[in-house]
Design an enzyme around this catalytic site. Structure first.
Site, mmCIF file in Angstrom:
data_model
loop_
_atom_site.group_PDB
_atom_site.id
_atom_site.type_symbol
_atom_site.label_atom_id
_atom_site.label_comp_id
_atom_site.label_asym_id
_atom_site.label_seq_id
_atom_site.Cartn_x
_atom_site.Cartn_y
_atom_site.Cartn_z
ATOM 1 N N LYS A 80 78.438 48.828 -32.067
ATOM 2 C CA LYS A 80 79.500 49.541 -31.336
ATOM 3 C C LYS A 80 80.089 50.662 -32.197
ATOM 4 C CE LYS A 80 83.873 47.870 -31.120
ATOM 5 N NZ LYS A 80 84.835 48.892 -31.548
ATOM 6 N N ASN A 81 80.412 50.339 -33.443
ATOM 7 C CA ASN A 81 81.116 51.323 -34.261
ATOM 8 C C ASN A 81 80.205 52.440 -34.775
ATOM 9 O OD1 ASN A 81 83.380 49.890 -33.792
ATOM 10 N ND2 ASN A 81 83.596 49.063 -35.866
ATOM 11 N N ARG B 299 90.777 53.993 -27.988
ATOM 12 C CA ARG B 299 91.210 54.795 -29.137
ATOM 13 C C ARG B 299 90.086 55.660 -29.694
ATOM 14 N NH1 ARG B 299 95.473 54.575 -32.073
ATOM 15 N NH2 ARG B 299 94.287 55.523 -33.748
ATOM 16 N N CYS C 294 98.301 50.268 -31.385
ATOM 17 C CA CYS C 294 97.634 49.258 -30.568
ATOM 18 C C CYS C 294 97.999 47.901 -31.116
ATOM 19 C CB CYS C 294 96.129 49.498 -30.514
ATOM 20 S SG CYS C 294 95.307 49.083 -32.034
ATOM 21 N N ARG D 112 98.339 52.469 -36.249
ATOM 22 C CA ARG D 112 97.135 53.317 -36.267
ATOM 23 C C ARG D 112 97.391 54.822 -36.139
ATOM 24 N NH1 ARG D 112 92.347 49.966 -33.469
ATOM 25 N NH2 ARG D 112 91.153 51.037 -35.034
ATOM 26 N N PRO D 113 98.033 55.391 -37.142
ATOM 27 C CA PRO D 113 98.256 56.844 -37.123
ATOM 28 C C PRO D 113 96.943 57.608 -37.272
ATOM 29 C CG PRO D 113 98.917 55.909 -39.242
ATOM 30 C CD PRO D 113 98.522 54.745 -38.363
ATOM 31 N N ILE D 114 96.984 58.922 -36.974
ATOM 32 C CA ILE D 114 95.762 59.733 -37.164
ATOM 33 C C ILE D 114 96.026 60.883 -38.145
ATOM 34 C CG2 ILE D 114 94.618 59.173 -34.975
ATOM 35 C CD1 ILE D 114 95.649 61.946 -33.962
ATOM 36 N N ASP D 115 97.039 60.676 -39.010
ATOM 37 C CA ASP D 115 97.400 61.736 -39.944
ATOM 38 C C ASP D 115 96.222 62.187 -40.825
ATOM 39 O OD1 ASP D 115 97.756 59.058 -40.894
ATOM 40 O OD2 ASP D 115 98.633 59.862 -42.726
ATOM 41 N N LEU D 116 95.350 61.246 -41.199
ATOM 42 C CA LEU D 116 94.235 61.626 -42.083
ATOM 43 C C LEU D 116 93.189 62.455 -41.337
ATOM 44 C CD1 LEU D 116 93.907 58.222 -43.974
ATOM 45 C CD2 LEU D 116 95.025 60.317 -44.786
ATOM 46 N N ASP E 24 87.006 43.462 -39.483
ATOM 47 C CA ASP E 24 86.488 43.061 -38.168
ATOM 48 C C ASP E 24 85.848 41.667 -38.172
ATOM 49 O OD1 ASP E 24 87.376 45.393 -37.100
ATOM 50 O OD2 ASP E 24 85.422 46.363 -36.917
ATOM 51 N N ARG F 48 84.733 44.743 -24.865
ATOM 52 C CA ARG F 48 84.657 46.030 -25.565
ATOM 53 C C ARG F 48 83.573 46.014 -26.634
ATOM 54 N NH1 ARG F 48 89.344 46.945 -28.781
ATOM 55 N NH2 ARG F 48 87.882 48.467 -29.560
HETATM 56 C C1 UD1 Z 1 87.182 51.638 -37.559
HETATM 57 C C2 UD1 Z 1 86.492 50.669 -36.642
HETATM 58 C C3 UD1 Z 1 87.253 49.347 -36.559
HETATM 59 C C4 UD1 Z 1 87.479 48.791 -37.961
HETATM 60 C C5 UD1 Z 1 88.111 49.840 -38.870
HETATM 61 C C6 UD1 Z 1 88.259 49.401 -40.309
HETATM 62 C C7 UD1 Z 1 85.406 52.098 -35.030
HETATM 63 C C8 UD1 Z 1 85.290 52.515 -33.611
HETATM 64 N N1 UD1 Z 1 86.386 51.248 -35.323
HETATM 65 O O1 UD1 Z 1 88.451 51.929 -36.983
HETATM 66 O O2 UD1 Z 1 86.483 48.413 -35.805
HETATM 67 O O3 UD1 Z 1 88.350 47.669 -37.878
HETATM 68 O O4 UD1 Z 1 87.314 51.058 -38.847
HETATM 69 O O5 UD1 Z 1 87.030 49.038 -40.829
HETATM 70 O O6 UD1 Z 1 84.615 52.482 -35.860
HETATM 71 N N2 UD1 Z 1 94.916 55.101 -41.030
HETATM 72 C C9 UD1 Z 1 95.967 55.946 -41.313
HETATM 73 N N3 UD1 Z 1 95.831 57.269 -40.957
HETATM 74 C C10 UD1 Z 1 94.712 57.760 -40.357
HETATM 75 C C11 UD1 Z 1 93.641 56.890 -40.084
HETATM 76 C C12 UD1 Z 1 93.760 55.553 -40.440
HETATM 77 O O7 UD1 Z 1 96.981 55.530 -41.845
HETATM 78 O O8 UD1 Z 1 94.668 58.964 -40.055
HETATM 79 C C13 UD1 Z 1 95.028 53.651 -41.377
HETATM 80 C C14 UD1 Z 1 94.959 52.772 -40.129
HETATM 81 O O9 UD1 Z 1 96.208 52.653 -39.474
HETATM 82 C C15 UD1 Z 1 94.468 51.453 -40.699
HETATM 83 C C16 UD1 Z 1 93.556 51.901 -41.851
HETATM 84 O O10 UD1 Z 1 93.908 53.250 -42.141
HETATM 85 O O11 UD1 Z 1 95.555 50.710 -41.215
HETATM 86 C C17 UD1 Z 1 92.073 51.824 -41.518
HETATM 87 O O12 UD1 Z 1 91.785 52.600 -40.384
HETATM 88 P P1 UD1 Z 1 90.397 53.338 -40.149
HETATM 89 O O13 UD1 Z 1 89.479 53.069 -41.298
HETATM 90 O O14 UD1 Z 1 90.674 54.747 -39.782
HETATM 91 O O15 UD1 Z 1 89.869 52.557 -38.872
HETATM 92 P P2 UD1 Z 1 89.320 53.172 -37.515
HETATM 93 O O16 UD1 Z 1 88.421 54.312 -37.809
HETATM 94 O O17 UD1 Z 1 90.438 53.353 -36.576
#
Ligand code: UD1
Length: 416
Positions: A22-23, A92, A116, A121-125, A304, A396
């Site tokens: 999936k990922n 997401r 969620c 789960r911010p997207i700042d990065l 996961d 999912r």
């Molecule tokens: C992906 C996987 C998810 C897995 C996760 C961690 C997919 C579709 N999903 O999610 O199954 O559990 O990796 O291995 O591939 N964060 C920030 N800012 C950002 C982005 C992330 O603070 O801009 C934080 C998140 O809130 C979280 C951590 O970083 O606490 C890890 O998130 P991230 O590695 O980005 O996970 P996803 O890509 O959302």
């Protein structure tokens, strides 16, 4: 709302084949937007999230056909860079389209994703990386609009190795002018799969699997065939299913290196596990020991798989400590496992799991995808009947779960 009915106590026996990851498939499908032609993607699992991604691609103007486990995406005539709020809310992972859409159109418009059940789960990065490539973002009325006249390669240091941010930046950078370097990049196998896919398209990406990824921008990306890697989390879930039901299961089509941390923990707990090429056989023992687990970015223990291991440890000998460091709120399954007789205490981001002799079936609720999988495992091992509610979460990420488990001897059915 759908539910699973599970009559516990049946040993799982036989062989099962793991589906596509999936990922890996979600970012790859998002990446088809970069191609000006047709991409034929193989080993695509039939999952709810994949269906949503298909709907999103169609809403952008792609023509998508499904042929068995292949998905053929023709992005030649994409005519939109805007993702509807209703689709964003369904999944997401639509956020992965930001990079490809700015690369294709120089523009993207999405609704601001919320938190969620497992954390804010911010997207700042993601935004920091795309801004470094020259995208300017404006946020208003709950929408996020990004525009770039010209994407330009940059050096980007991620504060945390976010999987999604690494993927978004990689995809945008394929069409940026010059060279991009991502430092402290995520190293998950799905990132390597995305690199392989992008390179097949004609991109120039190197270093995925390490924490430095280098991308040289190119002018055009072509059409291709590509096959997605097997799902390491589904594989890990079946390994635990065999161990927890004291079964004898061969899990096929695995890349064992992708789940080394899970294998190591199961072996440490005393599980009889044999790796043979792309197969793993787990012959369950009568009992097993508690072990400590701490989730970390890859190659550390995958967040996961944390919930599934917690179920396993809830009937292990002795005490285990499960610590979640990736997401802020990912221990909710402990409450549901307690309803089945588990002895689990939460302290901060850790769960102290005191093993009990057995779990007993009752009605529990899946709060997210992997928490749901953990409850299915609990139901397989428990005495009596377990009802798992809200199984749309599980849909999912697990393809044909009832069918696969039933073929192995589990007594499981679903009502929708
Ligand atoms: C992906 C996987 C998810 C897995 C996760 C961690 C997919 C579709 N999903 O999610 O199954 O559990 O990796 O291995 O591939 N964060 C920030 N800012 C950002 C982005 C992330 O603070 O801009 C934080 C998140 O809130 C979280 C951590 O970083 O606490 C890890 O998130 P991230 O590695 O980005 O996970 P996803 O890509 O959302």
């Amino acid at each position: 709302m759908g539910r699973f009915l599970i009559e516990g106590g049946k040993k799982l026996e036989g062989e099962v084949k793991v589906s596509g990851a999936k990922n890996a498939v979600l970012p790859i499908l998002a990446g088809t937007v970069l191609s000006q032609g047709e991409c034929r993607i193989g080993r695509v699992p039939k999952l709810r999230d994949v269906k949503v991604m298909k709907e999103v691609l169609e809403s952008l103007g792609a023509v998508v056909k499904e042929e068995n486990d292949e998905m053929v995406v023709d992005s030649s005539n994409l005519d939109s860079y805007e993702i509807a709020d209703s689709l964003m809310r369904k999944m997401r992972a639509t956020v992965f389209l930001m990079g490809p859409l700015v690369a294709r159109f120089g523009q993207v418009k999405i609704s601001q994703p919320g938190g969620c059940s497992i954390g804010p789960r911010p997207i700042d990065l993601h935004l920091k990386g795309l801004k470094a490539l020259g995208v300017e973002f404006v946020q208003k009325h709950g929408c996020l609009e990004g525009k770039a006249k010209n994407l330009k390669g940059a050096e980007i240091h991620l504060d945390f190795p976010s999987v999604g941010a690494t993927e978004n930046i990689m995809m945008a950078a394929t069409r940026a002018k010059g060279k991009t370097v991502i430092y402290n990049a995520a190293r998950e196998p799905e990132i390597v799969d995305l690199q392989n896919f992008l390179n097949r398209l004609g991109a120039k990406v190197r270093g995925a699997g390490t924490d430095v990824i280098k991308i040289k921008g190119v002018d055009k990306l072509k059409s291709i065939d590509y096959q997605v890697i097997p799902d390491r989390i589904e594989a890990g879930t079946f390994l635990v299913a065999s161990a927890i039901t004291k079964g004898d299961l061969i899990v096929n089509d695995i890349i064992p290196e992708h789940i080394e941390s899970v294998i190591a923990k199961l072996v440490e707990a005393g599980v009889n596990l044999q790796v043979d090429g792309d197969k793993i056989r787990v012959k369950g023992n009568i009992s097993w020991d508690g072990v400590n687990i701490k989730t970390l970015p890859y190659p550390g223990f995958a967040t996961d798989m944390q919930a599934q291991l917690m179920t396993f440890l809830s009937i292990a000998k002795g005490t285990s400590v499960v610590t979640e460091t990736i997401f802020e709120n990912r221990l909710k399954h402990a409450d549901e496992l307690r309803r089945m007789g588990a002895n689990i205490k939460i302290e901060g981001n850790s769960a102290i799991v005191q093993g009990v002799n057995k779990l007993s079936g009752t009605t529990v609720e899946a709060t997210d995808l992997r928490a749901g999988a953990a409850l299915v495992l609990a139901g397989l091992a428990a005495e009596g009947e377990t009802i798992v509610e809200n199984i749309y979460h599980i849909d999912r990420g697990y393809e044909r779960l009832t069918e696969k488990l039933s073929n192995l001897g589990a007594q499981i059915s679903r009502t929708d």
